[in-house]
Design a protein around this motif. Sequence first.
Motif, PDB file in Angstrom:
ATOM      1  N   UNK A  30       6.343   7.195 -14.813  1.00  0.00           N
ATOM      2  CA  UNK A  30       6.596   5.857 -14.302  1.00  0.00           C
ATOM      3  C   UNK A  30       7.033   5.874 -12.832  1.00  0.00           C
ATOM      4  N   UNK A  31       7.961   6.744 -12.486  1.00  0.00           N
ATOM      5  CA  UNK A  31       8.564   6.721 -11.158  1.00  0.00           C
ATOM      6  C   UNK A  31       7.701   7.416 -10.122  1.00  0.00           C
ATOM      7  N   UNK A  32       7.691   6.842  -8.916  1.00  0.00           N
ATOM      8  CA  UNK A  32       7.066   7.540  -7.795  1.00  0.00           C
ATOM      9  C   UNK A  32       8.108   8.481  -7.171  1.00  0.00           C
ATOM     10  N   UNK A  33       7.702   9.223  -6.174  1.00  0.00           N
ATOM     11  CA  UNK A  33       8.586  10.208  -5.558  1.00  0.00           C
ATOM     12  C   UNK A  33       9.853   9.619  -4.974  1.00  0.00           C
ATOM     13  N   UNK A  64      15.344   9.424 -17.520  1.00  0.00           N
ATOM     14  CA  UNK A  64      15.249   8.020 -17.082  1.00  0.00           C
ATOM     15  C   UNK A  64      13.784   7.568 -17.117  1.00  0.00           C
ATOM     16  N   UNK A  65      12.900   8.458 -16.685  1.00  0.00           N
ATOM     17  CA  UNK A  65      11.472   8.137 -16.660  1.00  0.00           C
ATOM     18  C   UNK A  65      10.965   7.853 -18.069  1.00  0.00           C
ATOM     19  N   UNK A  66      11.426   8.645 -19.025  1.00  0.00           N
ATOM     20  CA  UNK A  66      11.044   8.391 -20.428  1.00  0.00           C
ATOM     21  C   UNK A  66      11.582   7.039 -20.893  1.00  0.00           C
ATOM     22  N   UNK A  75      13.081   0.045 -17.032  1.00  0.00           N
ATOM     23  CA  UNK A  75      12.328   0.324 -15.802  1.00  0.00           C
ATOM     24  C   UNK A  75      12.699  -0.667 -14.708  1.00  0.00           C
ATOM     25  N   UNK A  76      12.825  -1.943 -15.085  1.00  0.00           N
ATOM     26  CA  UNK A  76      13.173  -2.966 -14.102  1.00  0.00           C
ATOM     27  C   UNK A  76      14.586  -2.746 -13.560  1.00  0.00           C
TER      28      UNK A  76
END
Length: 165
Positions: A30-33, A64-66, A75-76
């Motif tokens: 989900x997350x970018x760098x 957190x990504x999971x 995510x928000x």
Amino acid sequence: MSVVAHKDPKLAGRAIELPEGPEWVSALRVFDGHVAETLASVAHTLYPHDGLPERVYRRVVAQFDRMAAASPNAAQMMAQLVDLVDEAMPLPFVELSDGYRTEVLKRIEGTPAFRLVQRSTVRFLYDDIEVWQAFGYEGASVHLGGYVKRGFDDLDWLPDPPAAS
């Protein structure tokens, strides 16, 4: 003294393995760098431990990504936290000194996004077996026969007890 920690096999989940170096963000869904590095900086600022390698904080972000993949609300909120910390100063959060990072986090500590990340960091950071080993905690013992025969009496920082008379 090197400590080998064990998780209870009934409760142990699969450990997250991430590539070393900047490639670790490629393992996230989900997350970018930028978001990933910012969240790792937030986790490190919240719970700084000089002896812990950066990879333990990165595993927190992988958790957190999971969470973000499973919950659009999570995510928000994590995206809100990154926006809040990045907008608090003229520089992005990851470029701030430790003192400014702490100041920024104190400003937003009442927000739901902060509380989610702070509490989740506690949960995931201190449930990491590498952190246990770094702190000298051996973890679960029942499946290995208990602590009595596994170093219960190997404290080397206490004086020897007086000899029985």
